[in-house]
Enzyme design. Structure first.
Site, mmCIF file in Angstrom:
data_model
loop_
_atom_site.group_PDB
_atom_site.id
_atom_site.type_symbol
_atom_site.label_atom_id
_atom_site.label_comp_id
_atom_site.label_asym_id
_atom_site.label_seq_id
_atom_site.Cartn_x
_atom_site.Cartn_y
_atom_site.Cartn_z
ATOM 1 N N LYS A 126 14.761 16.310 -47.046
ATOM 2 C CA LYS A 126 13.995 16.467 -48.287
ATOM 3 C C LYS A 126 14.912 16.580 -49.500
ATOM 4 O O LYS A 126 14.595 16.072 -50.575
ATOM 5 C CB LYS A 126 13.060 17.656 -48.170
ATOM 6 C CG LYS A 126 11.927 17.405 -47.162
ATOM 7 C CD LYS A 126 10.982 18.572 -47.063
ATOM 8 C CE LYS A 126 9.787 18.202 -46.173
ATOM 9 N NZ LYS A 126 10.161 17.864 -44.796
ATOM 10 N N LYS A 161 5.870 22.036 -50.187
ATOM 11 C CA LYS A 161 6.248 21.865 -48.788
ATOM 12 C C LYS A 161 7.531 22.613 -48.467
ATOM 13 O O LYS A 161 8.405 22.786 -49.331
ATOM 14 C CB LYS A 161 6.394 20.389 -48.441
ATOM 15 C CG LYS A 161 7.292 19.558 -49.341
ATOM 16 C CD LYS A 161 7.157 18.076 -48.987
ATOM 17 C CE LYS A 161 7.921 17.185 -49.934
ATOM 18 N NZ LYS A 161 7.760 15.751 -49.614
ATOM 19 N N ARG A 211 7.010 4.120 -44.895
ATOM 20 C CA ARG A 211 8.307 4.295 -44.254
ATOM 21 C C ARG A 211 9.069 2.977 -44.367
ATOM 22 O O ARG A 211 8.691 1.965 -43.792
ATOM 23 C CB ARG A 211 8.128 4.701 -42.801
ATOM 24 C CG ARG A 211 9.394 4.646 -41.944
ATOM 25 C CD ARG A 211 10.544 5.513 -42.476
ATOM 26 N NE ARG A 211 10.208 6.892 -42.662
ATOM 27 C CZ ARG A 211 10.210 7.817 -41.692
ATOM 28 N NH1 ARG A 211 10.522 7.467 -40.457
ATOM 29 N NH2 ARG A 211 9.909 9.062 -41.976
ATOM 30 N N ARG A 226 1.669 4.740 -43.953
ATOM 31 C CA ARG A 226 0.933 5.722 -43.156
ATOM 32 C C ARG A 226 -0.169 6.289 -44.050
ATOM 33 O O ARG A 226 0.107 7.058 -44.971
ATOM 34 C CB ARG A 226 1.899 6.773 -42.635
ATOM 35 C CG ARG A 226 2.962 6.169 -41.699
ATOM 36 C CD ARG A 226 4.188 7.006 -41.558
ATOM 37 N NE ARG A 226 4.883 7.158 -42.832
ATOM 38 C CZ ARG A 226 5.938 7.942 -43.017
ATOM 39 N NH1 ARG A 226 6.415 8.647 -42.020
ATOM 40 N NH2 ARG A 226 6.504 8.024 -44.195
ATOM 41 N N ARG A 234 -2.226 14.096 -46.055
ATOM 42 C CA ARG A 234 -0.987 13.723 -45.389
ATOM 43 C C ARG A 234 -1.166 12.404 -44.653
ATOM 44 O O ARG A 234 -2.131 12.220 -43.925
ATOM 45 C CB ARG A 234 -0.559 14.812 -44.404
ATOM 46 C CG ARG A 234 -0.350 16.167 -45.038
ATOM 47 C CD ARG A 234 -0.136 17.246 -43.991
ATOM 48 N NE ARG A 234 -1.307 17.400 -43.131
ATOM 49 C CZ ARG A 234 -1.353 18.163 -42.043
ATOM 50 N NH1 ARG A 234 -0.275 18.854 -41.682
ATOM 51 N NH2 ARG A 234 -2.455 18.262 -41.318
ATOM 52 N N ASP A 274 11.047 7.419 -47.336
ATOM 53 C CA ASP A 274 9.623 7.607 -47.554
ATOM 54 C C ASP A 274 9.321 7.336 -49.018
ATOM 55 O O ASP A 274 9.944 7.939 -49.910
ATOM 56 C CB ASP A 274 9.189 9.028 -47.183
ATOM 57 C CG ASP A 274 9.167 9.248 -45.674
ATOM 58 O OD1 ASP A 274 9.310 8.264 -44.928
ATOM 59 O OD2 ASP A 274 9.011 10.405 -45.247
ATOM 60 N N GLU A 282 11.365 11.176 -49.648
ATOM 61 C CA GLU A 282 12.259 11.745 -48.638
ATOM 62 C C GLU A 282 13.241 10.681 -48.173
ATOM 63 O O GLU A 282 12.969 9.477 -48.272
ATOM 64 C CB GLU A 282 11.485 12.274 -47.417
ATOM 65 C CG GLU A 282 10.663 13.517 -47.681
ATOM 66 C CD GLU A 282 10.080 14.114 -46.399
ATOM 67 O OE1 GLU A 282 10.583 13.770 -45.295
ATOM 68 O OE2 GLU A 282 9.137 14.914 -46.498
ATOM 69 N N ASN A 284 15.061 10.155 -44.581
ATOM 70 C CA ASN A 284 15.095 10.646 -43.203
ATOM 71 C C ASN A 284 16.283 10.039 -42.460
ATOM 72 O O ASN A 284 16.409 8.813 -42.385
ATOM 73 C CB ASN A 284 13.796 10.283 -42.493
ATOM 74 C CG ASN A 284 12.589 10.965 -43.120
ATOM 75 O OD1 ASN A 284 12.235 12.055 -42.735
ATOM 76 N ND2 ASN A 284 11.974 10.313 -44.100
#
Length: 316
Positions: A126, A161, A211, A226, A234, A274, A282, A284
């Site tokens: 993050k 978050k 993603r 997503r 979410r 993301d 984000e 990842n």
């Protein structure tokens, strides 16, 4: 060559969607040996090298359920292998960090580790976006409850978050009415004991949390959007989101092409960005996924692209 996958227990793999399994299957198809262990199996002792105990050499069966057979179980030195792939899922806790230190020692002994252990530690998923503010939405990282309240007052609709969550865990939305803001701050912040990330809510989430995969610094041409379902905010697949593969948008590609070479040069062979709308949310690096969903929907063989990049890195 022999490839060691340091991962969660292989008994837990859902082979119809697991990206690590997709890597294993493609590598085995090319004739590479497939070995697997868990982070707890990594050991170093004075006078020796980093080894993985209880390492299982696998034969892939092609069956969806009983997908592997164990040919042998042994202790192997990581430096004696062709490559080590760190694929342990978050949480990025103390034990994960300790595993990266053992993997870094194995690197000193000659092991080739992907993603590089130091790069894993240097890029918390993050917080890594802080380096690239030109691509992000307004964001606050703080332990200060009053600062969170002021950020909400400024932006009106925000997402809060924890920094160590995964799969959408612990994510809250607070609208202009501020309903439950105090309770949410108490839950996440724990009276100043834990740092919280707050971001301006991005309405484009209704079109999906995309993603975008980087392999060897190069973007895969398709992303997986997503999409939240029902009343959810979410899009994470673990939270019930629906995955829809799409070609990269011009903005997706702009972000990916800007970050790709930078992150690859640091030893990050595989990265999952993301992106919501036009904003990076984000980065990842621990165990990026979505290989099979993209491949199944588009025909773009992501696992093949990954093994291509791995082989190229090993022969560079």
């Amino acid at each position: 060559m022999d490839l060691l996958f340091v991962a969660d227990p292989i008994e837990t793999f859902k082979t119809y969607k697991d990206s690590t399994f997709a890597m294993m299957r493609e590598a085995a198809r090319r004739g590479h040996g497939i070995l697997a262990c868990e982070p707890r199996d990594l050991v170093w002792q004075h006078g020796g090298r980093v080894v993985a105990r209880n390492t299982r050499t696998l034969a892939l069966t092609g069956d969806a359920e009983d997908w592997y057979e164990v040919r042998e179980t042994d202790t192997v030195a990581l430096a004696d292998l062709g490559a080590v792939l760190m694929r342990k899922d978050p949480p990025f806790d103390a034990e994960y960090v300790y595993a990266t230190h053992l993997l870094q020692q194995a690197e000193r002994e000659g092991a080739r580790v992907f993603n590089r252990p130091q790069a894993l530690r240097d890029h918390p998923e993050k917080l890594s976006i802080l380096e690239f503010p030109q691509f992000t939405a307004p964001t606050l990282v703080t332990r200060d409850a009053q600062a969170i309240r002021e950020f909400h007052a400024e932006h009106g609709d925000v997402i809060l978050k924890p920094l160590d969550g995964m799969g959408g865990m612990g994510i809250f939305r607070v609208g202009p009415d501020g309903l439950n803001l105090g309770s949410i701050i108490e839950t996440l912040n724990r009276e100043g004991a834990q740092t919280v990330m707050v971001q301006r809510y991005l309405p484009a989430i209704v079109d999906g949390d995309k993603r975008v995969l980087l392999i060897g610094g190069v973007p895969v041409p398709f992303c997986l959007a997503r999409i939240p379902q029902g009343s959810e905010i979410r899009g994470n697949l673990a939270a019930g989101g629906k995955g829809v593969a799409r070609p990269l948008s011009p903005r997706d590609r702009e972000i990916a092409e800007a970050l790709g070479p930078v992150l690859a040069a640091r030893g990050l062979l595989l990265v999952g960005l993301d992106v919501i709308g036009d904003s990076l949310t984000e980065i990842n690096v621990t165990s990026p996924t979505c290989f099979q969903e993209i491949t199944d929907q588009t025909g773009c063989d992501v696992a093949a692209l990954f093994v291509d990049a791995l082989e190229a890195a090993l022969h560079a």
